[in-house]
Enzyme design. Structure first.
Site, PDB file in Angstrom:
ATOM      1  N   ARG A  26     -39.316 -60.245  76.000  1.00 61.96           N
ATOM      2  CA  ARG A  26     -40.268 -59.660  76.959  1.00 61.96           C
ATOM      3  C   ARG A  26     -41.044 -60.800  77.592  1.00 61.96           C
ATOM      4  NH1 ARG A  26     -41.979 -56.594  80.731  1.00 61.96           N
ATOM      5  NH2 ARG A  26     -43.424 -54.881  80.300  1.00 61.96           N
ATOM      6  N   ARG A  31     -42.680 -65.903  77.687  1.00 59.82           N
ATOM      7  CA  ARG A  31     -41.880 -66.745  78.590  1.00 59.82           C
ATOM      8  C   ARG A  31     -42.440 -68.162  78.719  1.00 59.82           C
ATOM      9  NH1 ARG A  31     -38.199 -65.666  82.471  1.00 59.82           N
ATOM     10  NH2 ARG A  31     -38.712 -63.449  82.527  1.00 59.82           N
ATOM     11  N   GLY A  59     -36.934 -52.498  90.232  1.00 57.96           N
ATOM     12  CA  GLY A  59     -36.469 -51.269  89.589  1.00 57.96           C
ATOM     13  C   GLY A  59     -36.284 -51.403  88.096  1.00 57.96           C
ATOM     14  N   GLU A  93     -31.112 -53.658  77.370  1.00 56.44           N
ATOM     15  CA  GLU A  93     -30.450 -54.850  76.815  1.00 56.44           C
ATOM     16  C   GLU A  93     -30.086 -54.611  75.359  1.00 56.44           C
ATOM     17  OE1 GLU A  93     -32.470 -58.597  79.289  1.00 56.44           O
ATOM     18  OE2 GLU A  93     -32.771 -58.387  77.129  1.00 56.44           O
TER      19      GLU A  93
END
Length: 457
Positions: A26, A31, A59, A93
Site C-alpha cells: 500500500r 512507498r 479507477g 492483487e
C-alpha cells in the site's frame, strides 16, 4: 511430471518466470520509507523484483500489466500495512497472488508490518474498519473472496514486525535472506536437470569455503564443451547472495578481442560497486584509488569465464583492485598451466560417465531419460562416439531428434568421417590456442600414434 518454474507448458499454460519477486504493498503507508530501503537492498543482492511505481491509479480495476507481473514472478512478497486492506487494488492483487500460488505453485511471503497477523486472518481491528467501508461499495461475493485470500495468506509462514526485530534494518535483512534462500532452492531444483552437476557443485563449493577469511582464486579447468561455463554459472547462482557484490564476466577471451581490457575492467567494477565509481570526480588515479578502498572493505564474488592469458587475470584482479578478506574469484579456462600459475585450487571437470552421458543424450534426442524402442543400440553407439563430452551429447541429441532409424544410421556413418561442425569448432579453439611449436607436436602425435592407446601416446 515435475514442475519447473523456468519452463512453460502449453498443456497447463504455466507462465514463464520473468521476475524473482513481485512486491504487493500500500503506497501511502510505505512507498517513500520502508519500501525504498527494501528495494535498495533487493537490488544490492541482485534480486530481480517488480514494484508498481505509479503513485496514483485511475479507477479501481487492476491493470493487465500487474496481473502478468504476478503470474511471471516466482515469489510474491505481500506487505500488510495499516491501510493495505482498504485498497481494492491491493485486494485484487492478493486474489491473483493466491490464485498463482495454488495453480502454479508460486511462493508467497507475507510481511506483517505493524499489523497483527490475527487481525489479517479474521479481519479485526483496522481491517474490520476497512471492510465496513467496502460493504457500502462492493458485492458480498467480492467481499468473501477478499476475506478468503486474507485468511489463506495470514495462515502462511510469514515475517512479523516489530516482534523480535529491534529496527527496520534487521527486518529488511531478514526479508532479503528469506527471499535469497528460496531462490537458491529454486536454482538447486533447476540444476537437477543438469545431469551430474550436483556432485560437481558440492566439490567446488567445498574448495570455495576453505580458509574463509582469505581471498581465494579458484580455477575450473577442462576441454572445450565439457561444461566449465555451466558449472561456473550454477555455482555463481547458488552462492552469489552470500556476498556484498558479485559479477559474472562471460566470454572474457572473446570480449577482450572485441572491446579491450579497459572495457572489461569498467564492466567488472561497475557491477561490483553498482556504478558508484562513475560518480567520483577527479582524475583516473583518484577513481582507481576509490575503487581499491571500496573493494578492500567489500566481500565480493567474481567469475571470469573463458580466460586464456595470465595478462588479463593480472590486469582485472591482481593489479587493479584490492579484494576484501573472504572474497572469491573463479576463472574457467582450457589452459591448465594458466590456472596453476595464479590459483589456490583447481577443479578439473571430468567427462560424464556412460550412464550420465546416455541420460543427457536421450533427454535431447527423445525428451526422456532413456532411448525409444529400436534406438537403444544406436543411442549407445552415439554416446560412445562423444566420449562423455556434454556439448557433443547435446548437439548430436538435438540433431537426431525426431529422425528415423535410417537417418540415424546415415548420420553415424558420416560422423566417422566428418565430425559435426558445431562440435569441431568448439574443440578446435583448444588447438588454435597453442603456439606453433605445440601445434606441430600435437599434429605429430595425432599422425604417428594413430591407433595407439592414448596413455602410451
Amino acid at each position: 511430471m515435475a514442475y519447473s518454474p523456468f519452463s512453460s507448458s502449453s498443456a497447463f499454460n504455466v507462465p514463464l518466470i520473468k521476475h524473482d519477486v513481485f512486491v504487493s504493498f500500500r503506497g501511502i503507508d510505505i512507498r517513500t520509507s520502508f519500501l525504498s530501503h527494501l528495494t535498495k537492498d533487493l537490488h544490492r543482492n541482485q534480486i530481480d523484483f517488480f514494484v508498481d511505481d505509479k503513485k496514483l491509479h485511475p479507477g479501481d480495476e487492476i491493470s493487465p500489466t500487474l496481473l502478468r507481473a504476478i503470474e511471471q514472478s516466482y515469489i510474491s512478497l505481500v506487505i500488510f500495512s495499516k491501510h493495505y486492506a482498504s485498497s481494492r487494488w491491493c485486494m485484487e492483487e492478493l486474489v491473483k497472488i493466491i490464485e498463482c500460488m495454488e495453480q502454479y505453485k508460486r511462493i508467497v511471503i507475507p510481511v506483517f508490518y505493524n499489523v497483527d497477523p490475527s487481525h489479517v486472518r479474521h479481519q479485526k481491528g483496522i481491517l474490520a474498519e476497512a471492510f465496513d467501508v467496502h460493504k457500502e461499495r462492493y458485492e458480498e461475493e467480492i467481499m468473501q473472496s477478499w476475506k478468503s485470500v486474507l485468511k489463506k495468506t495470514a495462515n502462511l509462514s510469514g515475517i512479523h514486525y516489530p516482534s523480535k526485530y529491534r529496527n527496520e534494518s534487521e527486518l529488511i535483512e531478514d526479508i532479503v535472506k528469506n527471499i535469497s534462500e528460496k531462490l537458491s532452492h529454486l536454482l538447486s531444483n533447476a540444476s537437477e536437470s543438469l545431469i551430474g552437476i550436483d556432485e560437481k557443485l558440492n566439490s567446488l563449493e567445498r574448495l570455495m569455503e576453505m580458509d574463509p577469511e582469505e581471498v581465494r582464486i579458484l580455477g575450473i579447468w577442462g576441454m572445450g564443451g565439457i561444461g566449465k561455463t555451466t558449472i561456473a554459472r550454477a555455482i555463481f547462482d547458488r552462492c552469489a547472495s552470500r556476498y556484498e557484490g558479485c559479477c559474472f564476466l562471460q566470454n572474457v577471451r572473446e570480449e577482450l578481442q572485441k572491446s579491450g581490457e579497459h572495457s572489461l575492467y569498467e564492466k567488472l567494477i561497475s557491477e561490483l560497486l553498482e556504478g558508484e565509481h562513475l560518480l567520483v570526480k577527479g582524475s583516473a588515479h583518484a577513481r582507481s584509488m576509490y575503487v581499491k578502498r571500496r573493494l578492500s572493505r567489500k566481500k565480493v564474488f567474481i567469475v571470469l569465464d573463458d580466460v586464456d592469458t595470465l595478462d588479463i587475470l593480472d590486469y582485472l584482479i591482481i593489479k587493479q583492485i584490492c579484494l576484501a578478506p573472504g572474497s572469491r574469484v573463479i576463472i574457467t579456462t582450457r589452459d591448465e598451466q594458466l590456472t596453476a600459475a595464479r590459483v589456490h585450487a583447481i577443479y578439473k571437470v571430468q567427462v560424464l560417465s556412460f550412464k550420465s552421458s546416455l541420460e543427457l543424450f536421450c533427454l535431447k534426442a527423445f525428451n526422456k531419460s532413456y532411448p525409444e524402442n529400436g534406438y537403444k543400440e544406436l543411442s549407445e553407439m552415439t554416446v560412445n562416439y562423444t566420449k562423455g563430452n556434454p556439448l557433443a551429447l547435446k548437439v548430436l541429441g538435438s540433431f537426431l531428434h525426431s529422425r528415423s532409424i535410417k537417418e540415424w544410421e546415415s548420420a553415424l556413418r558420416k560422423l566417422k568421417v566428418h565430425p559435426n561442425v558445431d562440435i569441431y569448432n568448439v574443440l578446435k579453439l583448444s588447438y588454435d590456442g597453442l603456439d606453433d611449436s605445440d601445434k606441430n607436436i600435437f599434429l605429430d602425435i595425432a599422425f604417428f600414434f594413430r591407433g595407439e592407446y592414448k596413455d602410451n601416446a
